[in-house]
Motif scaffolding. Structure first.
Motif, mmCIF file in Angstrom:
data_model
loop_
_atom_site.group_PDB
_atom_site.id
_atom_site.type_symbol
_atom_site.label_atom_id
_atom_site.label_comp_id
_atom_site.label_asym_id
_atom_site.label_seq_id
_atom_site.Cartn_x
_atom_site.Cartn_y
_atom_site.Cartn_z
ATOM 1 N N ALA A 399 6.998 85.378 -10.357
ATOM 2 C CA ALA A 399 6.966 84.504 -11.637
ATOM 3 C C ALA A 399 6.825 83.249 -11.540
ATOM 4 O O ALA A 399 6.077 82.395 -12.252
ATOM 5 C CB ALA A 399 8.312 84.885 -12.323
ATOM 6 N N ALA A 400 7.394 82.622 -10.391
ATOM 7 C CA ALA A 400 7.197 81.146 -10.025
ATOM 8 C C ALA A 400 5.754 80.948 -9.681
ATOM 9 O O ALA A 400 5.229 79.962 -10.128
ATOM 10 C CB ALA A 400 8.027 80.598 -8.846
ATOM 11 N N PHE A 401 5.136 81.788 -8.769
ATOM 12 C CA PHE A 401 3.929 81.603 -8.453
ATOM 13 C C PHE A 401 2.982 81.402 -9.666
ATOM 14 O O PHE A 401 1.848 80.798 -9.978
ATOM 15 C CB PHE A 401 3.425 82.666 -7.528
ATOM 16 N N ARG A 402 3.117 82.582 -10.598
ATOM 17 C CA ARG A 402 2.388 82.607 -11.819
ATOM 18 C C ARG A 402 2.451 81.311 -12.807
ATOM 19 O O ARG A 402 1.389 80.936 -13.305
ATOM 20 C CB ARG A 402 2.827 83.823 -12.616
ATOM 21 N N ALA A 403 3.805 80.979 -12.802
ATOM 22 C CA ALA A 403 3.929 79.768 -13.612
ATOM 23 C C ALA A 403 3.148 78.463 -12.990
ATOM 24 O O ALA A 403 2.679 77.439 -13.840
ATOM 25 C CB ALA A 403 5.661 79.391 -13.676
ATOM 26 N N GLY A 404 2.904 78.431 -11.621
ATOM 27 C CA GLY A 404 2.457 77.209 -11.142
ATOM 28 C C GLY A 404 0.940 77.567 -11.443
ATOM 29 O O GLY A 404 0.100 76.445 -11.661
ATOM 30 N N ASN A 405 0.368 78.692 -11.548
ATOM 31 C CA ASN A 405 -1.122 79.018 -11.690
ATOM 32 C C ASN A 405 -1.304 78.649 -13.273
ATOM 33 O O ASN A 405 -2.476 77.977 -13.961
ATOM 34 C CB ASN A 405 -1.560 80.356 -11.476
ATOM 35 N N VAL A 406 -0.515 78.959 -14.148
ATOM 36 C CA VAL A 406 -0.482 78.629 -15.653
ATOM 37 C C VAL A 406 -0.714 77.128 -15.752
ATOM 38 O O VAL A 406 -1.328 76.647 -16.714
ATOM 39 C CB VAL A 406 0.481 79.183 -16.501
ATOM 40 N N ASP A 407 0.427 76.281 -15.111
ATOM 41 C CA ASP A 407 0.425 74.739 -15.126
ATOM 42 C C ASP A 407 -1.012 74.256 -14.844
ATOM 43 O O ASP A 407 -1.369 73.314 -15.495
ATOM 44 C CB ASP A 407 1.429 74.354 -14.254
ATOM 45 N N LYS A 408 -1.683 74.955 -13.686
ATOM 46 C CA LYS A 408 -2.837 74.263 -13.392
ATOM 47 C C LYS A 408 -3.928 74.747 -14.354
ATOM 48 O O LYS A 408 -4.816 73.868 -14.546
ATOM 49 C CB LYS A 408 -3.081 74.907 -11.855
ATOM 50 N N ALA A 409 -3.693 75.849 -14.834
ATOM 51 C CA ALA A 409 -4.821 76.361 -15.941
ATOM 52 C C ALA A 409 -4.752 75.230 -17.303
ATOM 53 O O ALA A 409 -5.955 74.923 -17.632
ATOM 54 C CB ALA A 409 -4.763 77.712 -16.325
ATOM 55 N N LYS A 410 -3.446 75.044 -17.686
ATOM 56 C CA LYS A 410 -3.522 74.060 -18.661
ATOM 57 C C LYS A 410 -3.835 73.029 -18.289
ATOM 58 O O LYS A 410 -4.315 72.233 -19.408
ATOM 59 C CB LYS A 410 -1.837 74.245 -19.077
ATOM 60 N N VAL A 507 -13.472 80.167 -21.537
ATOM 61 C CA VAL A 507 -12.912 78.762 -21.615
ATOM 62 C C VAL A 507 -11.662 78.560 -20.739
ATOM 63 O O VAL A 507 -11.505 77.832 -19.868
ATOM 64 C CB VAL A 507 -12.165 78.584 -23.337
ATOM 65 N N SER A 508 -10.881 79.941 -20.673
ATOM 66 C CA SER A 508 -9.619 79.987 -19.900
ATOM 67 C C SER A 508 -9.943 80.008 -18.437
ATOM 68 O O SER A 508 -10.675 81.131 -18.101
ATOM 69 C CB SER A 508 -8.593 81.199 -20.226
ATOM 70 N N PRO A 509 -9.207 79.220 -17.462
ATOM 71 C CA PRO A 509 -9.444 79.653 -16.167
ATOM 72 C C PRO A 509 -8.593 80.936 -15.455
ATOM 73 O O PRO A 509 -9.266 81.275 -14.633
ATOM 74 C CB PRO A 509 -8.780 78.442 -15.520
ATOM 75 N N LEU A 510 -7.837 81.541 -16.483
ATOM 76 C CA LEU A 510 -7.242 82.615 -16.053
ATOM 77 C C LEU A 510 -7.780 83.854 -16.894
ATOM 78 O O LEU A 510 -7.152 84.679 -17.011
ATOM 79 C CB LEU A 510 -5.819 82.682 -16.305
ATOM 80 N N ALA A 511 -9.060 83.782 -17.513
ATOM 81 C CA ALA A 511 -9.603 84.787 -18.473
ATOM 82 C C ALA A 511 -9.786 86.010 -17.327
ATOM 83 O O ALA A 511 -10.141 85.850 -16.257
ATOM 84 C CB ALA A 511 -11.022 84.394 -18.895
#
Length: 528
Positions: A399-410, A507-511
């Motif tokens: 979950a923490a790893f995912r949150a870090g990726n989400v922060d980078k994508a935002k 658009v999204s880096p996590l698409a």
């Protein structure tokens, strides 16, 4: 009952110990409490967990609810779409035909589908049934997925026909790139050889003989089953996967033309049957066989190396030393033990299936949301349990790893907005309007009405949206269906100032990679 001493189990344990194996442990004592905690902490509506030890289902149970806001619970017979874990089901269907002598793993595809064509004629001639299953065709990651993602009006036969227009990304058999479209070819080949659709053949020759009596292969049967989950996703947090959990429209899901790549729905009880048969190398619990031991060996034999991308920090221990793809299965190691596994996702639902052949243990995890950190975390917690490793909260680490990726994508989205150049489009909306077509996807329409531009993917039902100017001749599409991934649409002009081609990218880096907008190249369609 789990944990109860059984004479036969004790004999098996003794035999394993004498042969150097390790006797199976019971499921974790606190498993129910741990699953309940995870679905609460992560915010998952419902989950199903199945565990098989020594060929016996020792745990098959549902948790949570089938749909947010409704009281109906998930139980062991609730069916979940299982996504790409169904690739192993399609492989098993092919194994039935191999065992009957009707096909061979290394038969040329054109021996059974004479009209089959890839972009390169040499690849067409050389492509084998085995090649269809192992992601080494030379196609790019997710190439062609927009023919059935998020849905489609194309037939399976037409989907296979359009493969000839998809340009390869690499040379044939030179490396690994995950695809779905070649499993669609495998489904069409099953129909050509057996005379039955993939849906019929899998239901009659795989699922029912396996005792998987509530599992389904088609949407009509799934929708007719009251005890089924509803899909959920997070969509209001700036990108797909972030925000508040919402119920999705289950009828706006993966196109049925792609069912051989991920169209099976199954329950915890039925997954127990499937795990038992896999661990028994095709033998049925009551006697007889679903497929031969020789076919089982083929299914688990690595065929192509998969790139290893190491996890950082706390997740480093989950990085394998080897990783390969077999026939519908990933093969890798964890803590010195070989693990056979495969994940699956249909929008709004996810599944993980894991086998530890050395320990004669298998388990599956199913959720009716897209919170894959729970699946990955619980997967490693169960692996640690059965491999006698120390307890560890892998769910929190993922979950923490995912949150870090989400922060980078935002941050990337914010930068893109800041970097967008103040500019005006080269043409009027009416001058961009027209019909455009991509060789493998087909047509789209760009329309203009009172200065408002719209885009419509004609072969994807309800995939239409409004275009707003981004910069220069690039526009951003906001789909009417909020569950679809937004995209940039760029009009490329020729020397005469007219649109010569249209390209896209997410658009999204996590698409999700199945939104392979970047593989599209639309050109104007000249009126006849």
């Amino acid at each position: 009952m789990p944990g109860r001493i059984h004479p036969l189990r004790s004999a098996v344990a003794l035999a394993l110990a004498l042969s150097g194996g390790v006797a199976c442990a019971a499921p974790p004592e606190n498993l129910d409490a741990r699953v309940e905690q995870v679905i609460h902490d992560i915010g998952i509506p419902g989950m199903a967990v199945t565990i098989v030890e020594d060929g016996k289902v020792v745990h098959a149970k549902g948790y949570g609810v089938r749909r947010l806001g409704s009281p109906e619970p998930v139980d062991a017979d609730t069916i979940f779409p299982t996504g790409s874990t169904g690739k192993a089901i399609t492989t098993a269907a092919l194994a039935v035909l191999v065992d009957e002598g009707k096909i061979g793993w290394d038969d040329k595809v054109t021996d059974h589908l004479p009209g089959f064509q890839m972009y390169d004629p040499w690849v067409t001639r050389e492509m084998t049934i085995r090649d269809l299953l192992v992601h080494r065709s030379g196609l790019g990651l997710g190439a062609g997925d927009l023919m059935f993602v998020p849905r489609s009006s194309l037939s399976r036969a037409e989907t296979v026909r359009r493969l000839r227009y998809i340009k390869p990304a690499t040379s044939f058999r030179s490396g690994y790139a995950y695809d779905n479209v070649l499993y669609v070819v495998a489904g069409q080949l099953i129909e050509a050889v057996s005379g039955k659709t993939w849906e019929q053949f899998v239901r009659e020759r795989v699922l029912r003989p396996a005792g998987m009596n509530v599992s389904t292969t088609d949407d009509a049967s799934r929708f007719a089953t009251a005890n089924r989950v509803q899909p959920h996703a997070r969509m209001d947090g700036g990108m797909r996967g972030v925000g508040t959990q919402e119920v999705l429209d289950e009828r706006r899901s993966l196109g049925s033309n792609a069912a051989p790549a991920g169209g099976v729905s199954s329950s915890a009880h039925d997954m127990g049957r499937w795990l038992s048969i896999q661990l028994a190398h095709g033998a049925l619990p009551e006697g007889g066989r679903l497929f031969s031991e020789e076919s089982s060996e083929q299914m688990w034999t690595p065929q192509v190396l998969m790139p290893i991308h190491g996890y950082p920090g706390p997740l480093a221990a989950t990085t394998p030393q080897f990783s390969a793809y077999a026939l519908g299965w990933d093969v890798r190691d964890y803590r010195g033990v070989k693990v056979i596994e495969h994940g699956g996702a249909v929008f709004g639902v996810q599944t993980m299936v894991v086998l530890i052949p050395e320990k004669n243990i298998g388990f599956s995890l199913q959720i009716n949301s897209e919170d894959g950190v729970a699946l990955r975390g619980l997967q490693y917690e169960l692996l640690d349990h059965y491999l006698d490793a120390p307890k560890h909260d892998w769910v929190s680490d993922f979950a923490a790893f995912r949150a870090g990726n989400v922060d980078k994508a935002k941050a990337a989205l914010r930068e893109a907005k800041v970097d967008a150049k103040p500019s005006r489009p080269s043409l009027t909306p009416a001058q961009y309007a027209g019909r455009y077509s991509d060789p493998w996807y087909g047509p789209i329409d760009i329309t203009a009405d009172k200065g408002r531009m719209r885009i419509d993917f004609k072969q994807t039902p309800d995939m239409a949206g409004t275009l707003s100017h981004w910069q220069y001749d690039t526009f951003k599409v906001a789909w009417d269906d909020r569950s679809l991934e937004p995209a940039y649409v760029t009009f490329n002009l020729g020397a005469e100032g007219k649109v010569e081609r249209v390209t896209m990218k997410p658009v999204s880096p996590l698409a999700d990679f199945s939104y392979d907008y970047q593989d599209l190249l639309f050109t104007p369609v000249t009126a006849k």
